[in-house]
Design a protein around this motif. Structure first.
Motif, PDB file in Angstrom:
ATOM      1  N   UNK A   6       0.846  -1.206   0.000  1.00  0.00           N
ATOM      2  CA  UNK A   6       0.000   0.000   0.000  1.00  0.00           C
ATOM      3  C   UNK A   6       0.874   1.246   0.000  1.00  0.00           C
ATOM      4  N   UNK A   7       0.375   2.310  -0.633  1.00  0.00           N
ATOM      5  CA  UNK A   7       1.091   3.589  -0.620  1.00  0.00           C
ATOM      6  C   UNK A   7       0.478   4.546   0.397  1.00  0.00           C
ATOM      7  N   UNK A   8      -0.799   4.336   0.749  1.00  0.00           N
ATOM      8  CA  UNK A   8      -1.494   5.198   1.708  1.00  0.00           C
ATOM      9  C   UNK A   8      -2.448   4.354   2.553  1.00  0.00           C
ATOM     10  N   UNK A   9      -2.675   4.819   3.793  1.00  0.00           N
ATOM     11  CA  UNK A   9      -3.672   4.199   4.679  1.00  0.00           C
ATOM     12  C   UNK A   9      -4.678   5.278   5.061  1.00  0.00           C
ATOM     13  N   UNK A  10      -5.966   5.000   4.883  1.00  0.00           N
ATOM     14  CA  UNK A  10      -7.027   5.918   5.299  1.00  0.00           C
ATOM     15  C   UNK A  10      -7.779   5.283   6.469  1.00  0.00           C
ATOM     16  N   UNK A  11      -7.881   6.017   7.573  1.00  0.00           N
ATOM     17  CA  UNK A  11      -8.710   5.574   8.700  1.00  0.00           C
ATOM     18  C   UNK A  11      -9.788   6.630   8.871  1.00  0.00           C
ATOM     19  N   UNK A  12     -11.028   6.280   8.495  1.00  0.00           N
ATOM     20  CA  UNK A  12     -12.076   7.307   8.421  1.00  0.00           C
ATOM     21  C   UNK A  12     -13.364   6.840   9.078  1.00  0.00           C
ATOM     22  N   UNK A  13     -14.047   7.766   9.764  1.00  0.00           N
ATOM     23  CA  UNK A  13     -15.341   7.424  10.364  1.00  0.00           C
ATOM     24  C   UNK A  13     -16.445   7.454   9.320  1.00  0.00           C
ATOM     25  N   UNK A  14     -17.208   6.392   9.218  1.00  0.00           N
ATOM     26  CA  UNK A  14     -18.330   6.327   8.277  1.00  0.00           C
ATOM     27  C   UNK A  14     -19.543   5.818   9.052  1.00  0.00           C
ATOM     28  N   UNK A  15     -20.482   6.721   9.355  1.00  0.00           N
ATOM     29  CA  UNK A  15     -21.676   6.374  10.119  1.00  0.00           C
ATOM     30  C   UNK A  15     -21.273   5.765  11.462  1.00  0.00           C
ATOM     31  N   UNK A  16     -21.616   4.501  11.690  1.00  0.00           N
ATOM     32  CA  UNK A  16     -21.289   3.874  12.981  1.00  0.00           C
ATOM     33  C   UNK A  16     -20.099   2.921  12.862  1.00  0.00           C
ATOM     34  N   UNK A  17     -19.216   3.207  11.876  1.00  0.00           N
ATOM     35  CA  UNK A  17     -18.051   2.343  11.652  1.00  0.00           C
ATOM     36  C   UNK A  17     -16.783   3.187  11.508  1.00  0.00           C
TER      37      UNK A  17
ATOM     38  N   UNK B 263      -7.171   7.118  16.540  1.00  0.00           N
ATOM     39  CA  UNK B 263      -6.638   8.427  16.138  1.00  0.00           C
ATOM     40  C   UNK B 263      -5.678   8.958  17.205  1.00  0.00           C
ATOM     41  N   UNK B 264      -6.071   8.818  18.476  1.00  0.00           N
ATOM     42  CA  UNK B 264      -5.224   9.294  19.577  1.00  0.00           C
ATOM     43  C   UNK B 264      -3.896   8.540  19.616  1.00  0.00           C
ATOM     44  N   UNK B 265      -3.948   7.222  19.412  1.00  0.00           N
ATOM     45  CA  UNK B 265      -2.723   6.423  19.405  1.00  0.00           C
ATOM     46  C   UNK B 265      -1.789   6.875  18.286  1.00  0.00           C
TER      47      UNK B 265
ATOM     48  N   UNK C 243      -1.375  12.788   8.376  1.00  0.00           N
ATOM     49  CA  UNK C 243      -2.215  13.982   8.232  1.00  0.00           C
ATOM     50  C   UNK C 243      -3.570  13.703   8.883  1.00  0.00           C
ATOM     51  N   UNK C 244      -3.966  14.580   9.835  1.00  0.00           N
ATOM     52  CA  UNK C 244      -5.299  14.447  10.444  1.00  0.00           C
ATOM     53  C   UNK C 244      -6.139  15.655  10.051  1.00  0.00           C
ATOM     54  N   UNK C 245      -7.433  15.445   9.902  1.00  0.00           N
ATOM     55  CA  UNK C 245      -8.338  16.546   9.583  1.00  0.00           C
ATOM     56  C   UNK C 245      -9.669  16.323  10.297  1.00  0.00           C
ATOM     57  N   UNK C 246     -10.247  17.390  10.898  1.00  0.00           N
ATOM     58  CA  UNK C 246     -11.540  17.216  11.567  1.00  0.00           C
ATOM     59  C   UNK C 246     -12.677  17.072  10.561  1.00  0.00           C
ATOM     60  N   UNK C 247     -13.558  16.105  10.806  1.00  0.00           N
ATOM     61  CA  UNK C 247     -14.786  15.956  10.024  1.00  0.00           C
ATOM     62  C   UNK C 247     -15.946  16.305  10.943  1.00  0.00           C
ATOM     63  N   UNK C 248     -17.152  15.986  10.552  1.00  0.00           N
ATOM     64  CA  UNK C 248     -18.320  16.240  11.404  1.00  0.00           C
ATOM     65  C   UNK C 248     -18.335  15.250  12.568  1.00  0.00           C
TER      66      UNK C 248
ATOM     67  N   UNK D 243     -15.930  13.604  14.159  1.00  0.00           N
ATOM     68  CA  UNK D 243     -14.752  12.762  14.352  1.00  0.00           C
ATOM     69  C   UNK D 243     -13.612  13.294  13.488  1.00  0.00           C
ATOM     70  N   UNK D 244     -12.423  12.728  13.665  1.00  0.00           N
ATOM     71  CA  UNK D 244     -11.273  13.085  12.828  1.00  0.00           C
ATOM     72  C   UNK D 244     -10.950  11.935  11.868  1.00  0.00           C
ATOM     73  N   UNK D 245     -10.413  12.314  10.727  1.00  0.00           N
ATOM     74  CA  UNK D 245      -9.930  11.315   9.770  1.00  0.00           C
ATOM     75  C   UNK D 245      -8.407  11.378   9.739  1.00  0.00           C
ATOM     76  N   UNK D 246      -7.764  10.205   9.590  1.00  0.00           N
ATOM     77  CA  UNK D 246      -6.304  10.136   9.483  1.00  0.00           C
ATOM     78  C   UNK D 246      -5.936   9.521   8.137  1.00  0.00           C
ATOM     79  N   UNK D 247      -4.978  10.156   7.452  1.00  0.00           N
ATOM     80  CA  UNK D 247      -4.394   9.563   6.248  1.00  0.00           C
ATOM     81  C   UNK D 247      -2.893   9.448   6.473  1.00  0.00           C
TER      82      UNK D 247
END
Length: 578
Positions: free
Chosen positions: A201-212, A238-240, A274-279, A281-285
């Protein structure tokens, strides 16, 4: 190494039709002090897959070759050699019949590995037969020690007891330090990072989607959902990651950037965070920055035919500018890595300005820009010119000041390699004019412009003939008719077409694709082209000059690669305007 040993390997390559008579003659008349020297010369002369080369290596070392990709190994057999030893020595046990076991070894000269397995075999009264395997085979076999789902599942069982909401949602802001130190969360993060490396993989996305909380890997330029976790562990993950990257754990209102450096499979890997705030929760790439064991050749990257000639003609020029263009993720950094590795010699001083430093190259002076302390591309370039450089690599021209300084560096006896964000090679020149670069200065400096995109390669293990829809085939023929005869490379029959695709197998994760290569267009800035630039860049004159060079566009280069069975029409259409 003896001449007979080299001859044995070259004979094998000739029998496999991987060497032409001329290449075979040239390579057999040379002398090689070591196997590495022979490998370097042979792989520079021919385009050969890693699996074919490992087979040839097996002939040299008198070891039988075996491919373990897609092969299911019994857990009991695999664990004859413990996972930590397997990882350390890049060796796996893959078969057992009675008291006889078979092992695959990536490096046949690693005598410590052989000694370790022989010791274990003697204790258990096994007899070992060794085989040579590729890195891909080793990774496929090693993955079977434990799967991603199983590892994360075990950690999740523990995490559920800690984080799962009971009657009301747990407030993670209350005691963040306990959350971050939590063993299951640390295990989930480390497993996700490790499996991303193993999966190329070249990138990892950890993103909140609804209840997942969804984990996606970008492999060969395309995102794939790898695992879906309950939303209650998302904030803890995200905190870790923030703690590992030295980011502010309690700051969730603004984006943050950081970096993690860790050892995976005995190799140092950098993760750009890179972290960015969403509605809510935060997303990490996380961008994975891993320096390959060796730099790819230009032909390995996909530069063939006239494009390769333009690169080879201009990369050695002692002064002037070589410009690479393309959007983010088009492979420009990897191409620059190949350029710098190719030029890296004891008698030259190479200095770079990068954001970030993606590939570490021994012997090259690499600098990371830091805008927060006013160390920008422009200020850094001024400083580099006082460092007595022969070759300067500027990661990207972003503003007028950097463009002007890069042009002046090329004018004052330096070789400048740099990149620019444009859609095509020809579009780079008006873009530089827009940055207030004087046409006569650009004409005096520019040596070549190469634009590129990345397309996925068809998996060689499940490659099969394909039938295209009539309208797509008609479109392809129209593009083919516009390509000059002199621009073709490889064995393309313009009267009879055979198209290919990957059916999907264990080797490619059922996608039909494995690896990527570039489709490119290259402009050699001739004397006539310099005159056109200096006069203001009349497009009609430009087209006439390009026709003289037998210039082909990225789309046309893609069509040739489709006909050679290297990629598919769908891939060319995905990344270009064909």
């Amino acid at each position: 190494m003896t001449k007979q040993e080299a001859q044995k390997l070259l004979d094998f390559l000739k029998e496999k039709n991987l060497l032409t008579d001329e290449q075979y003659k040239e390579l057999t008349t040379s002398e090689y002090a070591t196997f590495d020297e022979l490998e370097k010369q042979a792989r520079r002369a021919i385009l050969i897959s890693d699996e074919d080369w490992v087979q040839a290596k097996g002939v040299f070392y008198d070891l039988e070759y075996v491919n373990l990709v897609g092969r299911k190994i019994d857990s009991e057999v695999l664990n004859i050699l413990p996972e930590d030893l397997s990882e350390n020595y890049k060796m796996v046990v893959f078969n057992k019949e009675g008291a006889n076991i078979e092992a695959g070894l990536v490096d046949p000269t690693n005598f410590k590995a052989i000694e370790a397995l022989n010791y274990l075999a003697r204790k258990k009264k096994f007899k070992v037969k060794y085989h040579i395997i590729s890195e891909d085979s080793y990774r496929a076999a090693a993955k079977q020690y434990e799967t991603l789902g199983e590892e994360v599942g075990e950690a999740l069982d523990t995490a559920e007891a800690i984080f799962a909401p009971k009657e009301e949602e747990i407030d993670l802001d209350g005691d963040v330090s306990d959350v971050v130190k939590s063993a299951p969360v640390s295990k989930i993060v480390s497993v996700v990072l490790r499996h991303a490396i193993e999966g190329r993989a070249s990138d990892i996305h950890i993103e909140p989607v609804s209840n997942q909380s969804k984990v996606r890997y970008r492999i060969d330029g395309v995102l794939h959902t790898t695992i879906v976790l309950p939303i209650y562990v998302h904030s803890a993950l995200v905190s870790r990651i923030k703690v590992m990257a030295n980011l502010k754990i309690d700051e969730t209102r603004i984006p943050q950037d950081g970096r993690i450096r860790m050892k995976v499979h005995n190799k140092d890997i950098d993760f750009r965070i890179s972290t960015i705030p969403l509605m809510g929760q935060e997303k990490v790439v996380m961008r994975i920055l891993a320096t390959p064991d060796k730099a790819p050749s230009f032909s390995d990257l996909g530069f063939l035919g006239l494009q390769l000639k333009v690169i080879e003609k201009n990369v050695h020029k002692p002064n002037g500018m070589f410009l690479l263009t393309g959007p983010t993720g088009s492979g420009k950094s990897t191409t620059l890595f190949a350029f710098l590795s190719f030029l890296n010699q004891e008698d030259v001083n190479i200095a770079t300005l990068e954001d970030p430093v993606e590939y570490y190259i021994p012997g090259v002076n690499q600098s990371q820009i830091r805008p927060e302390v006013n160390f920008t591309f422009a200020s850094g370039l001024r400083a580099l010119l006082r460092q007595d450089p022969d070759i300067i690599m500027v990661g990207e021209i972003r503003d007028n000041e950097t463009a002007e300084l890069a042009i002046h560096a090329g004018l004052t006896g330096h070789s400048v390699l740099t990149t620019l964000h444009t859609n095509s090679a020809i579009g780079a020149i008006p873009r530089l004019f827009d940055m207030k670069v004087e046409p006569f200065l650009l004409a005096s400096t520019l040596n070549a412009v190469v634009a590129q995109r990345l397309v996925r390669k068809i998996c060689l293990k499940c490659k099969a003939e394909d039938k295209l829809p009539p309208d797509v085939e008609k479109n392809l023929k129209e593009h083919l008719s516009t390509i000059p005869d002199e621009a073709f490379y490889g064995e393309v029959d313009k009267n009879s077409f055979t198209f290919y695709k990957g059916k999907g197998c264990a080797n490619c994760g059922q996608t039909g694709y494995k690896g990527r290569l570039s489709i490119a267009e290259a402009i050699h800035v001739t004397r006539g082209f310099k005159d056109i630039i200096a006069k203001g860049f009349d497009r009609a004159e430009v087209d006439k000059e390009l026709a003289k060079q037998n210039f082909i566009t990225m789309e046309q280069d893609g069509v040739i690669k489709v006909l050679l069975g290297m990629t598919t029409v769908e891939e060319i259409m995905r990344v270009s305007k064909m």
